[in-house]
Design a protein around this motif. Structure first.
Motif, PDB file in Angstrom:
ATOM      1  N   MET A   1     -98.850  58.262 -71.824  1.00 31.39           N
ATOM      2  CA  MET A   1     -99.751  59.194 -71.190  1.00 31.39           C
ATOM      3  C   MET A   1     -99.556  60.564 -71.842  1.00 31.39           C
ATOM      4  SD  MET A   1     -99.960  60.279 -67.140  1.00 31.39           S
ATOM      5  CE  MET A   1     -99.371  58.696 -66.686  1.00 31.39           C
ATOM      6  N   ALA A   2    -100.630  61.222 -72.133  1.00 34.68           N
ATOM      7  CA  ALA A   2    -100.585  62.531 -72.777  1.00 34.68           C
ATOM      8  C   ALA A   2    -100.064  63.580 -71.792  1.00 34.68           C
ATOM      9  CB  ALA A   2    -101.969  62.913 -73.268  1.00 34.68           C
ATOM     10  N   ALA A   3     -99.472  64.634 -72.345  1.00 35.80           N
ATOM     11  CA  ALA A   3     -98.896  65.696 -71.511  1.00 35.80           C
ATOM     12  C   ALA A   3     -99.962  66.352 -70.635  1.00 35.80           C
ATOM     13  CB  ALA A   3     -98.214  66.733 -72.397  1.00 35.80           C
ATOM     14  N   GLY A   4    -101.145  66.566 -71.190  1.00 34.35           N
ATOM     15  CA  GLY A   4    -102.229  67.176 -70.415  1.00 34.35           C
ATOM     16  C   GLY A   4    -102.667  66.312 -69.248  1.00 34.35           C
ATOM     17  N   GLU A   5    -102.690  65.017 -69.480  1.00 39.37           N
ATOM     18  CA  GLU A   5    -103.064  64.093 -68.401  1.00 39.37           C
ATOM     19  C   GLU A   5    -102.015  64.111 -67.296  1.00 39.37           C
ATOM     20  OE1 GLU A   5    -104.019  59.360 -67.701  1.00 39.37           O
ATOM     21  OE2 GLU A   5    -103.993  60.160 -69.747  1.00 39.37           O
ATOM     22  N   GLN A   6    -100.749  64.135 -67.667  1.00 33.55           N
ATOM     23  CA  GLN A   6     -99.677  64.175 -66.669  1.00 33.55           C
ATOM     24  C   GLN A   6     -99.715  65.488 -65.891  1.00 33.55           C
ATOM     25  OE1 GLN A   6     -97.644  61.603 -65.746  1.00 33.55           O
ATOM     26  NE2 GLN A   6     -97.175  62.995 -64.068  1.00 33.55           N
ATOM     27  N   GLN A   7     -99.996  66.577 -66.567  1.00 30.93           N
ATOM     28  CA  GLN A   7    -100.111  67.865 -65.880  1.00 30.93           C
ATOM     29  C   GLN A   7    -101.261  67.843 -64.880  1.00 30.93           C
ATOM     30  OE1 GLN A   7    -100.512  70.624 -69.115  1.00 30.93           O
ATOM     31  NE2 GLN A   7     -98.305  71.010 -69.237  1.00 30.93           N
ATOM     32  N   SER A   8    -102.346  67.202 -65.264  1.00 33.55           N
ATOM     33  CA  SER A   8    -103.491  67.083 -64.362  1.00 33.55           C
ATOM     34  C   SER A   8    -103.133  66.256 -63.133  1.00 33.55           C
ATOM     35  CB  SER A   8    -104.683  66.450 -65.085  1.00 33.55           C
ATOM     36  OG  SER A   8    -105.116  67.271 -66.125  1.00 33.55           O
ATOM     37  N   ARG A   9    -102.464  65.146 -63.353  1.00 36.08           N
ATOM     38  CA  ARG A   9    -102.033  64.303 -62.225  1.00 36.08           C
ATOM     39  C   ARG A   9    -101.077  65.063 -61.305  1.00 36.08           C
ATOM     40  NH1 ARG A   9    -102.805  58.575 -62.902  1.00 36.08           N
ATOM     41  NH2 ARG A   9    -103.715  58.156 -64.934  1.00 36.08           N
ATOM     42  N   ASP A  10    -100.134  65.769 -61.911  1.00 36.80           N
ATOM     43  CA  ASP A  10     -99.178  66.542 -61.118  1.00 36.80           C
ATOM     44  C   ASP A  10     -99.898  67.605 -60.278  1.00 36.80           C
ATOM     45  OD1 ASP A  10     -97.146  65.027 -62.197  1.00 36.80           O
ATOM     46  OD2 ASP A  10     -96.523  66.571 -63.650  1.00 36.80           O
ATOM     47  N   TYR A  11    -100.875  68.254 -60.896  1.00 35.76           N
ATOM     48  CA  TYR A  11    -101.653  69.278 -60.198  1.00 35.76           C
ATOM     49  C   TYR A  11    -102.361  68.676 -58.981  1.00 35.76           C
ATOM     50  CZ  TYR A  11    -105.339  72.619 -59.174  1.00 35.76           C
ATOM     51  OH  TYR A  11    -106.186  73.480 -58.534  1.00 35.76           O
ATOM     52  N   LEU A  12    -103.047  67.558 -59.195  1.00 39.35           N
ATOM     53  CA  LEU A  12    -103.760  66.904 -58.096  1.00 39.35           C
ATOM     54  C   LEU A  12    -102.818  66.496 -56.977  1.00 39.35           C
ATOM     55  CD1 LEU A  12    -106.268  64.694 -60.126  1.00 39.35           C
ATOM     56  CD2 LEU A  12    -106.791  66.767 -58.819  1.00 39.35           C
ATOM     57  N   GLN A  13    -101.669  65.940 -57.333  1.00 40.31           N
ATOM     58  CA  GLN A  13    -100.703  65.512 -56.321  1.00 40.31           C
ATOM     59  C   GLN A  13    -100.097  66.697 -55.584  1.00 40.31           C
ATOM     60  OE1 GLN A  13    -100.273  62.479 -55.214  1.00 40.31           O
ATOM     61  NE2 GLN A  13    -101.748  61.761 -56.714  1.00 40.31           N
TER      62      GLN A  13
END
Length: 128
Positions: free
Chosen positions: A1-13
């Protein structure tokens, strides 16, 4: 998973966006308003007002719905349900079962059920 995608998931959570969208969708499907966008805006305004203690949070379950749910759980008509049944009702409604004050013994009456479920609903909206 790309870093940007993980940051997005973290933000949503972190901001509990999936839960908020799920609750809003449930309200929308339950009420089925003619003007869904306005309904959603009003629901978010009620959440905002509820946080400021200037109004009530939107409810998916009203008094009649809670009474009907209790009656389904109290199949024998004893006037009470068990803590295990209460816990399962909360799970069914998507509400937290953490910090329950009822042990494995004792019974929960309709009035207690309605009061406690409403309290859990308020707690669930207050996090947004």
């Amino acid at each position: 998973m790309a870093a940007g995608e993980q940051q997005s998931r973290d933000y949503l959570q972190r901001h509990r966006i999936p839960e908020l969208l799920h609750r809003l969708a449930a309200l929308l499907l339950y009420h089925r308003p003619e003007r869904p966008r306005e309904f959603l805006i009003q629901a978010l305004e009620r959440v905002k007002a509820g946080r400021r203690a200037e109004g009530e949070y939107p409810y998916l379950m009203d008094e009649a719905n809670l009474a009907a749910m209790f009656e389904l759980l109290d199949v024998v008509g004893q006037g009470h349900i068990t803590p295990a049944q209460y816990r399962e009702a909360l799970k069914t409604l998507g509400l937290s079962t953490e910090d329950l004050q009822f042990g494995d013994y004792g019974n929960i009456t309709l009035d207690v059920f309605k009061e406690e479920v409403k309290k859990k609903m308020l707690e669930s909206w207050a996090v947004y």
